[in-house]
Each structure stands twice: as structure tokens, then as C-alpha cells.
Scaffold this active site. Structure first.
Site, short mmCIF file in Angstrom:
data_model
loop_
_atom_site.label_atom_id
_atom_site.label_comp_id
_atom_site.label_asym_id
_atom_site.label_seq_id
_atom_site.Cartn_x
_atom_site.Cartn_y
_atom_site.Cartn_z
N ASN A 1 -40.52 -22.46 50.15
CA ASN A 1 -39.64 -22.13 49.04
C ASN A 1 -38.31 -21.62 49.56
OD1 ASN A 1 -38.42 -21.16 46.75
ND2 ASN A 1 -39.93 -19.56 46.35
N ASN B 1 -36.68 -25.77 41.52
CA ASN B 1 -37.00 -24.37 41.26
C ASN B 1 -36.17 -23.97 40.01
OD1 ASN B 1 -37.63 -21.58 41.47
ND2 ASN B 1 -37.87 -21.79 43.68
N CYS C 1 -35.83 -19.42 45.94
CA CYS C 1 -36.10 -18.34 45.00
C CYS C 1 -34.78 -17.66 44.64
CB CYS C 1 -37.05 -17.30 45.58
SG CYS C 1 -37.32 -15.96 44.42
N ASN D 1 -37.10 -15.45 34.44
CA ASN D 1 -37.95 -14.48 35.13
C ASN D 1 -37.20 -13.96 36.35
OD1 ASN D 1 -39.26 -15.13 37.92
ND2 ASN D 1 -39.09 -17.11 36.86
#
Lengths: 308, 247
Positions: A131, A196, A134, A72
Site C-alpha cells: 500500500n 485507494n 494511504c 475515513n
């Protein structure tokens, strides 16, 4: 079930009914899934990564299928922290009567701190998940998660302005995950979440170009599970704070394996996208699988693979 | 949306690389309410589901038509009567028949033809008089023309190579028609071409296709920008109003 099964775990001072959480970016703000089932069966979930300003994210296509997974490249699409607090969290409050994990994205240390500070003030928020991993935005996210110094600067800045436990979500796209996890712990992190997505690419044979408009994206799904188990195992050995295991989990067996590696809680990501009921199924299946492997209290198996 | 198991009643070839599957379920279980909605199909060995638009439905059946374009659809084409499929249904918004006026034109291109069938049926049931324009590359790809005619619609066919109907594209036919509204589904270049040739004042509904992650609004994998803000093609679409589209 005749035997008393205990699935409760404690994550940074908050007791959860079970260790099963949905991972950020695969569960929206929860209410879409609440139309399908009572999401209170979950331990909790981590909501969509939130930044200071609204973000549309990356150009389309953003999705590429892989064997046992997908890539993604959403690019942190979100309405911005103020809208999340004013619009999304009240809707979530109607369907989740538990603490939720707030996932925070950022492009600067100041942004991480400011978004965390605002979300820290929300009663529903139990934990702040920072996070720093990413892979889909430039000049942010992963840039902070691939260097121990940068990661600890983010953690220190966030810790200085929040009261709630801070969990740092780490990237697997590094040479030494242990060094980064330790740096985060030393900077005051209350927990480590990993992994992640892994940076990946697919190329379309018909167009002979990358499938994803941004060329690369984050690979997740059952294919990354062994990598996640290995990294959770390594980080558990190196730190004294709780570890959240993420990466390719799709069954109750995977949950047990991840906990044996050292996870106190786990997050289910990609699997939510192909089976929207998967988290509920895992929670319901846990007592059966615990029984099968002679487990009566789930918290007893955390890090069990390290013994002896 | 529900996750249900359908049984395949039939799976037959309609035209070159084009197949029709009729799926059966318990009465009322599939939940399809509007033409233009889609279902998302899980296939063995493939990680992501395959989104396919609904062509037609009854209380206990759903008909889908698909083109074999890759592994998933090729696998589907080999499935036999009696086999089962795990399907998320219904998905997407579908067409709003209240907006079409009495004389709409429905324009389908290739794999975009199937949802026009359910829409045509719904409009006829409302007493409207739809015209149907179907575009294909060549004669051996043509399907469902007689099915539309059996419904009682006025049907026009265009083929790019001129092997059947009007030689050219759907736009060549649409230019010659007078209509109250247009509804369309097909490849994006076709949708764009239609937007270019149709009078700027005419309202229309256009169905978009995109690579999807979940198909039900969770992952933001198919978001697009519209004049009214960000929309997810899978959940807020796939049908968009002409006035909101940013080309």
C-alpha cells in the site's frame, strides 16, 4: 442455472473461484465476517494494512458521511506485523481455507521490505499488496505512491526479499497514474491494484470545523466508481501485468464493468461497512448478471472494453 | 449480528425533537440480549447507517427513541406505521447487570435516557432497587419520566434551566444520593462531569457515543484508547467500565 458459468480467474499464478475480494481495511482479518457467512465463497480478501510496529491510528472522529460514500481517516490502526502473524492469521486460518492477500503499509522503504518479508513467510499469504497510497498517515504511505521514482524504489526493495507475487496498490491522488503504474511494472511488480481512496474533506455547519479530527481523509464509496473505472482502463492499456479494480464497487454489475475496463480481479471496500453481506451477495449474483449480458466465462471479458 | 427487516408499528413524537419508534419482527429475530446494546439503521439515500440505542424490547419488538439532529433522524421522524427498516441488530456489548449491586443509580442525559429504561426494567426484574436520574435542557424536552415511575423506580429529574425538577445538572442530583454502582449514558461532557463528582472508589459503567463507520467492528472508525488497550466503541463498547477509561 442451466448454462455452465465459469467465474474463475487467475491472479498472478493463483486461481481464484471468482474475482471478488474484500478490500483492506473494510474486512478486518476476516473472522468478524466469518461469524456472518462462510467467507470461503469469496475469491479472497486483503487483510487490514499491517505495519512493523503496532499503531493506534488517528484521533476521533475518523469517519464523515458523504453523498454515496464516506471519508475515513483511520490511520493504519493495526497490532503490528508480529501480532498479526502470531494472533490474527491463526484465527483467520480457522475460517478461510484459501490464500489471503497481505496488505503492507510503511513509513520507509526498509519498513515495507521488512513487513513484506515477514508476511511472505506465512503459508496462508498468497499475494503481498504493497500500500503506497494511504492518504491518512504523514511521511509514509501516499508519499511513496505519488512519485514514480519513490514507488519503484519500494517495489524493488520488496521484490528483493519476497517470493510471492507483489501487487502495488496505487493512489488516485496523482496527475499521471499511468506513469506510476509503469514505473512499478518496470521495478518488478507482479500486479497493480487501484484505486485507494481519494483525498476529501467535510465541514460541519454547526461547528464550522472539519468533521474529521485529522481534517482530511480518504473518500470512498459508489461516488468514486467512475474515477476508478477510468483509471483501471488507463492502467490496463499501459501495463502487461494484471490489474485489480477497486473503488465504489457494490454490485455484480459493477464487477463486470470493472473487468471490462481491464480488471482481472476486484476488491469491494466501503460497501462492506454498510452491508456486511455485500461480498457474498455479489458472488451469488454474478452468474445471473453474466447470463443477462451473455457472458459464460468471466475471464474472457477482462479488458473487453478496449477491443475494437 | 443479523441484518433484518423490521416493520414500523408506531412512530410518535414524545417531546421536542424526540420520537419513539416501535419496530416489529419475527419472534426472537432481533437478538437483543442486554440493555445498552444498539441497532444500526439503513435509510434511503443516506450512505451510512444510523446507530440508535435500544430503549426496550420484547420477543418480537424493539423500541428506539431518537432525537432529530440531522438528515437521517429527520427522515426517520417522517416514516409511517407499516413502513419497513433494514437494521443490523444487535450491536455492542450493553450493560452488565451482574455488576450493579442492589442499589445502583442510572443516569441518563437527553438522548442518553432511552437505554436507561431497558436497564431499569432488567434490574427491577432481578429484584434490585435502582434510582434513576434524568437530565434534560428544559421542560419541553422531557420524556419517559412516567414510564420509569410506572416501572416502580425512584426517579429524579434535573433541567438545566430549572423549568422542571431540580435546577441544574444530573451531577447536582447524583451528589446527594447513596448508591452501590452507577450506569450512565449521555453526552461526553456529562459523563466526564459525573466521573469528576462521583467518589473515586465507586464502580460504574458508561456508554459512549462516536461517529461510526460500520458499527460492527470492521472499520476501526471508532477506536479509542483504554487502560486495557485499544477498544472499538461499536463492538467492544459502547459501554465501558469506569476503571478502564482514559479521559
Amino acid at each position: 442455472m442451466v448454462k455452465e458459468m465459469n467465474t474463475k480467474v487467475e491472479l498472478c499464478g493463483i486461481t481464484m473461484d471468482n474475482p471478488v475480494m474484500a478490500a483492506s481495511g473494510t474486512f478486518g482479518y476476516g473472522y468478524e465476517f466469518a461469524e456472518l457467512y462462510d467467507i470461503n465463497v469469496l475469491g479472497s480478501f486483503s487483510f487490514k494494512g499491517t505495519t512493523l510496529e503496532p499503531r493506534f491510528g488517528n484521533p476521533l472522529p475518523r469517519i464523515a458521511e458523504c453523498n454515496e460514500g464516506l471519508i475515513n481517516s483511520i490511520g493504519l490502526q493495526n497490532p503490528g506485523v508480529d501480532k498479526v502473524i502470531s494472533d490474527e492469521l491463526p484465527k483467520l486460518a480457522e475460517c478461510l481455507h484459501k490464500k489471503v492477500m497481505a496488505n503492507v503499509g510503511g513509513f520507509s522503504i526498509e519498513e515495507y521490505a521488512e513487513v513484506s518479508r515477514r508476511l511472505d513467510g506465512c503459508e496462508q499469504v498468497g499475494w503481498i499488496e504493497v500500500n503506497v497510497s494511504c492518504p491518512n498517515v504523514h511521511d509514509g504511505g501516499i508519499a511513496f505512491g505519488t512519485d514514480p521514482e519513490a514507488a519503484s524504489s519500494v517495489v524493488r526493495a520488496v521484490k528483493a526479499v519476497v517470493t510471492k507475487p507483489v501487487i502495488v496498490k496505487l493512489s488516485p491522488n496523482v496527475t499521471d497514474i499511468v506513469a506510476i503504474a509503469k514505473a512499478c511494472e518496470e521495478a518488478g511488480a507482479d500486479g497493480i491494484a487501484l484505486i485507494n481512496t481519494m483525498l476529501g474533506m467535510r465541514i460541519d455547519l454547526k461547528t464550522k470545523k472539519p468533521v474529521i479530527a485529522n481534517k482530511m481523509g480518504g473518500f470512498s464509496g459508489p461516488a468514486v466508481f467512475p474515477v476508478a473505472v477510468r483509471m483501471v482502463y488507463q492502467v490496463y492499456e499501459a501495463v502487461d501485468i494484471p490489474v485489480i479494480g477497486i473503488g465504489g464497487i457494490s454490485t455484480a454489475e459493477d464487477v463486470i464493468e470493472m473487468m471490462l475496463a481491464g480488471a482481472t480481479a476486484i476488491e469491494v471496500g466501503a460497501a462492506n461497512l454498510v452491508d456486511p453481506y455485500v461480498c457474498k451477495k455479489i458472488v451469488e449474483d454474478l452468474p445471473r448478471v453474466m447470463d443477462k449480458y451473455g457472458i459464460t466465462d468471466l475471464k474472457d471479458i477482462i479488458g473487453g472494453a478496449h477491443n475494437g | 449480528m443479523k441484518d433484518i427487516i423490521f416493520t414500523i408499528l408506531s412512530n410518535k413524537k414524545l417531546a421536542d425533537r424526540t420520537y419513539e419508534i416501535v419496530l416489529s419482527c419475527e419472534k426472537g429475530a432481533h437478538g437483543v440480549l442486554r440493555p445498552g446494546q444498539f441497532v444500526n439503521i439503513r435509510l434511503d439515500g443516506l450512505y451510512l447507517r444510523r446507530p440508535i440505542s435500544v430503549c426496550d424490547w420484547t420477543e418480537d419488538t424493539v423500541t428506539i427513541i431518537y432525537k432529530t439532529v440531522g438528515k437521517g433522524t429527520e427522515q426517520m421522524s417522517l416514516m409511517a406505521e407499516g413502513e419497513t427498516l433494514d437494521v443490523l441488530t444487535p450491536l455492542g456489548n450493553g450493560y452488565d447487570t451482574a455488576k450493579t449491586g442492589d442499589r445502583p443509580v442510572l443516569i441518563g442525559g437527553g438522548a442518553g435516557v432511552p437505554p436507561m429504561y431497558g436497564l431499569c426494567k432488567a434490574l427491577l426484574a432481578e429484584g434490585k432497587k435502582p434510582m434513576v436520574v434524568l437530565g434534560f435542557n428544559k421542560e419541553n424536552e422531557i420524556f419517559y419520566v412516567e414510564k420509569f415511575e410506572e416501572l416502580g423506580a425512584e426517579v429524579y429529574v434535573a433541567t438545566a434551566d430549572g423549568s422542571a425538577g431540580t435546577k441544574g445538572f444530573v451531577t447536582d442530583v447524583v451528589k446527594t444520593l447513596e448508591f452501590s454502582h452507577f450506569c450512565t449514558c449521555g453526552p461526553e461532557p456529562m459523563l466526564k462531569a459525573l466521573d469528576n463528582v462521583i467518589d473515586k472508589n465507586a464502580d460504574g459503567q458508561l456508554s459512549f457515543e462516536e461517529r461510526m463507520g460500520c458499527g460492527f467492528g470492521a472499520c476501526m472508525g471508532c477506536s479509542c484508547e483504554t487502560k486495557y488497550g485499544h477498544k472499538r466503541i461499536c463492538k467492544d463498547g459502547p459501554v465501558m467500565e469506569r476503571g478502564e477509561i482514559i479521559w
